[in-house]
Design a protein around this motif. Structure first.
Motif, PDB file in Angstrom:
ATOM      1  N   LEU A  42       0.819  -1.216   0.000  1.00 55.89           N
ATOM      2  CA  LEU A  42       0.000   0.000   0.000  1.00 55.89           C
ATOM      3  C   LEU A  42       0.850   1.262   0.000  1.00 55.89           C
ATOM      4  CD1 LEU A  42      -2.913  -0.842   2.446  1.00 55.89           C
ATOM      5  CD2 LEU A  42      -3.025  -0.611  -0.041  1.00 55.89           C
ATOM      6  N   ALA A  43       2.115   1.128   0.394  1.00 61.17           N
ATOM      7  CA  ALA A  43       3.052   2.253   0.373  1.00 61.17           C
ATOM      8  C   ALA A  43       4.439   1.636   0.222  1.00 61.17           C
ATOM      9  CB  ALA A  43       2.953   3.071   1.667  1.00 61.17           C
ATOM     10  N   PRO A  44       5.391   2.377  -0.342  1.00 57.13           N
ATOM     11  CA  PRO A  44       6.712   1.778  -0.613  1.00 57.13           C
ATOM     12  C   PRO A  44       7.392   1.253   0.649  1.00 57.13           C
ATOM     13  CG  PRO A  44       6.489   3.902  -1.726  1.00 57.13           C
ATOM     14  CD  PRO A  44       5.300   3.763  -0.830  1.00 57.13           C
ATOM     15  N   ILE A 141      -4.057  -8.694   9.005  1.00 57.28           N
ATOM     16  CA  ILE A 141      -5.097  -9.297   8.169  1.00 57.28           C
ATOM     17  C   ILE A 141      -5.853  -8.203   7.413  1.00 57.28           C
ATOM     18  CG2 ILE A 141      -7.221 -10.667   8.168  1.00 57.28           C
ATOM     19  CD1 ILE A 141      -6.058 -12.284  10.493  1.00 57.28           C
ATOM     20  N   THR A 142      -6.115  -7.090   8.080  1.00 61.25           N
ATOM     21  CA  THR A 142      -6.793  -5.977   7.399  1.00 61.25           C
ATOM     22  C   THR A 142      -5.920  -5.409   6.281  1.00 61.25           C
ATOM     23  OG1 THR A 142      -8.043  -5.390   9.387  1.00 61.25           O
ATOM     24  CG2 THR A 142      -7.814  -3.679   7.705  1.00 61.25           C
ATOM     25  N   ILE A 143      -4.620  -5.274   6.527  1.00 58.94           N
ATOM     26  CA  ILE A 143      -3.745  -4.745   5.476  1.00 58.94           C
ATOM     27  C   ILE A 143      -3.694  -5.722   4.298  1.00 58.94           C
ATOM     28  CG2 ILE A 143      -1.386  -4.072   4.874  1.00 58.94           C
ATOM     29  CD1 ILE A 143      -2.754  -1.939   6.557  1.00 58.94           C
ATOM     30  N   ALA A 144      -3.665  -7.015   4.569  1.00 59.66           N
ATOM     31  CA  ALA A 144      -3.699  -7.999   3.475  1.00 59.66           C
ATOM     32  C   ALA A 144      -4.966  -7.803   2.637  1.00 59.66           C
ATOM     33  CB  ALA A 144      -3.640  -9.422   4.037  1.00 59.66           C
ATOM     34  N   TYR A 145      -6.101  -7.681   3.314  1.00 61.46           N
ATOM     35  CA  TYR A 145      -7.381  -7.428   2.648  1.00 61.46           C
ATOM     36  C   TYR A 145      -7.306  -6.130   1.841  1.00 61.46           C
ATOM     37  CZ  TYR A 145     -12.366  -6.031   2.434  1.00 61.46           C
ATOM     38  OH  TYR A 145     -13.602  -5.601   2.023  1.00 61.46           O
ATOM     39  N   HIS A 150      -7.394  -2.821  -2.923  1.00 64.94           N
ATOM     40  CA  HIS A 150      -6.773  -1.710  -3.659  1.00 64.94           C
ATOM     41  C   HIS A 150      -6.335  -2.154  -5.057  1.00 64.94           C
ATOM     42  CE1 HIS A 150      -4.642   2.070  -4.161  1.00 64.94           C
ATOM     43  NE2 HIS A 150      -3.538   1.435  -4.452  1.00 64.94           N
ATOM     44  N   ASN A 151      -6.027  -3.434  -5.204  1.00 61.89           N
ATOM     45  CA  ASN A 151      -5.596  -3.981  -6.491  1.00 61.89           C
ATOM     46  C   ASN A 151      -6.728  -4.665  -7.250  1.00 61.89           C
ATOM     47  OD1 ASN A 151      -2.468  -3.839  -7.066  1.00 61.89           O
ATOM     48  ND2 ASN A 151      -2.712  -3.966  -4.845  1.00 61.89           N
ATOM     49  N   GLY A 152      -7.968  -4.379  -6.845  1.00 64.34           N
ATOM     50  CA  GLY A 152      -9.103  -4.777  -7.671  1.00 64.34           C
ATOM     51  C   GLY A 152      -9.696  -6.142  -7.421  1.00 64.34           C
ATOM     52  N   VAL A 153      -9.215  -6.876  -6.410  1.00 61.52           N
ATOM     53  CA  VAL A 153      -9.826  -8.164  -6.105  1.00 61.52           C
ATOM     54  C   VAL A 153     -11.194  -7.916  -5.474  1.00 61.52           C
ATOM     55  CG1 VAL A 153      -9.597 -10.316  -4.796  1.00 61.52           C
ATOM     56  CG2 VAL A 153      -7.565  -9.228  -5.786  1.00 61.52           C
ATOM     57  N   GLU A 154     -12.190  -8.654  -5.928  1.00 63.46           N
ATOM     58  CA  GLU A 154     -13.557  -8.433  -5.433  1.00 63.46           C
ATOM     59  C   GLU A 154     -13.763  -9.122  -4.100  1.00 63.46           C
ATOM     60  OE1 GLU A 154     -16.611  -9.149  -8.322  1.00 63.46           O
ATOM     61  OE2 GLU A 154     -15.622  -7.857  -9.789  1.00 63.46           O
ATOM     62  N   LEU A 155     -13.632  -8.337  -3.060  1.00 64.95           N
ATOM     63  CA  LEU A 155     -13.815  -8.821  -1.693  1.00 64.95           C
ATOM     64  C   LEU A 155     -14.794  -7.891  -1.001  1.00 64.95           C
ATOM     65  CD1 LEU A 155     -10.042  -9.267  -0.760  1.00 64.95           C
ATOM     66  CD2 LEU A 155     -11.665 -11.116  -1.208  1.00 64.95           C
ATOM     67  N   GLY A 156     -15.444  -8.386   0.020  1.00 67.00           N
ATOM     68  CA  GLY A 156     -16.315  -7.547   0.839  1.00 67.00           C
ATOM     69  C   GLY A 156     -15.957  -7.739   2.297  1.00 67.00           C
TER      70      GLY A 156
ATOM     71  N   ILE B 147      -5.116   4.365   4.771  1.00 64.52           N
ATOM     72  CA  ILE B 147      -5.459   5.459   3.847  1.00 64.52           C
ATOM     73  C   ILE B 147      -4.412   6.566   3.966  1.00 64.52           C
ATOM     74  CG2 ILE B 147      -7.075   7.390   3.486  1.00 64.52           C
ATOM     75  CD1 ILE B 147      -9.367   5.413   4.216  1.00 64.52           C
ATOM     76  N   LEU B 148      -4.056   6.909   5.197  1.00 63.80           N
ATOM     77  CA  LEU B 148      -3.109   8.006   5.419  1.00 63.80           C
ATOM     78  C   LEU B 148      -1.696   7.611   5.004  1.00 63.80           C
ATOM     79  CD1 LEU B 148      -4.651   9.248   8.763  1.00 63.80           C
ATOM     80  CD2 LEU B 148      -4.705  10.429   6.537  1.00 63.80           C
ATOM     81  N   ARG B 149      -1.283   6.381   5.318  1.00 67.84           N
ATOM     82  CA  ARG B 149       0.044   5.899   4.888  1.00 67.84           C
ATOM     83  C   ARG B 149       0.136   5.900   3.363  1.00 67.84           C
ATOM     84  NH1 ARG B 149       4.049   4.374   5.293  1.00 67.84           N
ATOM     85  NH2 ARG B 149       4.729   2.532   6.401  1.00 67.84           N
ATOM     86  N   HIS B 150      -0.922   5.414   2.713  1.00 66.85           N
ATOM     87  CA  HIS B 150      -0.954   5.346   1.251  1.00 66.85           C
ATOM     88  C   HIS B 150      -0.857   6.740   0.650  1.00 66.85           C
ATOM     89  CE1 HIS B 150      -1.905   3.683  -2.677  1.00 66.85           C
ATOM     90  NE2 HIS B 150      -2.903   4.534  -2.808  1.00 66.85           N
TER      91      HIS B 150
END
Lengths: 164, 164
Positions: A42-44, A141-145, A150-156, B147-150
């Motif tokens: 999500l960030a470098p 787990i939330t960051i994995a989700y 963010h990369n377009g996988v359809e998850l809810g 969101i903020l890190r990104h």
């Protein structure tokens, strides 16, 4: 202590496993190299997906072992594919399910020390579970989700939290 | 039930508040309109930062009230600035701190019903806290952080989890 740890870990690792299955299926359907997702961040200066899964599993195997007063199993941290990440989750679930309620209940006051680089942190069992393991587990787990969303996988949200 | 709920909520809302303060300071230092962060999302169909904070606070005020068997305070969900979001966190912390351990302990078996659109879910108190409130609370605080890190705000894991 047991109801707040092992069953929660097993359920959340099951949800994580199902999320990774959906990501692998998405990659296959869209003809995207799975390593694109495995290495996505999500960030470098944030960890990629693979490391999120490694840390999530480290947290729960460490917690189950330390609360029970047994040795923490060592893993190699060499997973680079979805099947390898699933295997890691599988062996983690098998390990934590081998720890019984009798081993973990009444561990509220057990002294637990963790090394962070040169620093050492000391917890009692209850604070270790509530203030360290659970927030960190849910974080990874939330960051994995979030990486996959963010990369377009359809998850809810239900993929993350499970059905109730 | 009390140690696993109110003190955890207070600590995590404090961490969230500090994260938002860093974001507001970053916006001011970089001359970025704060609404850019307030409205930022990780995916087009995920909620923006403001809604993450609203949901996180809803979860804990709902949990404190339902476990104690008192009325859930209603908020308007009209926050659009960092000071307004901080005020919401502040009034939530004040409310949950007004609920005592005596009101919440022994609520493991209390029946709790939640409406999700047309569907209703039924929990006992312990499962409501462990399987619904905590995973969802950590989710929304983690997504706010992500969101903020990104978006380039300089935050680290310790901002999320707090010092130990």
């Amino acid at each position: 202590m047991y109801p707040a740890s092992i069953p929660v870990f097993v359920r959340m690792l099951g949800n994580l496993s199902a999320i990774l299955d959906k990501a692998a299926a998405h990659a296959e359907a869209k003809k995207i190299d799975p390593s694109v997702f495995i290495n996505a961040r999500l960030a470098p200066d944030m960890y990629p997906l693979s490391r999120q899964v490694q840390i999530a599993t480290d947290l729960v195997k460490g917690c189950a072992a330390r609360l029970a007063g047994i040795e923490v199993p060592g893993y190699e941290d060499n997973e680079t594919t979805f099947p390898e990440l699933q295997a890691r989750i599988g062996k983690t679930v098998a390990f934590i399910q081998s720890v019984t309620a009798a081993q973990i209940d009444d561990s509220e006051e057990r002294g637990i020390s963790l090394k962070f680089g040169t620093r050492e942190a000391h917890f009692l069992g209850q604070a270790y579970l509530l203030d360290f393991v659970l927030p960190n587990l849910y974080f990874h787990i939330t960051i994995a989700y979030a990486i996959l969303r963010h990369n377009g996988v359809e998850l809810g949200k239900m993929d993350y939290v499970g059905n109730y």
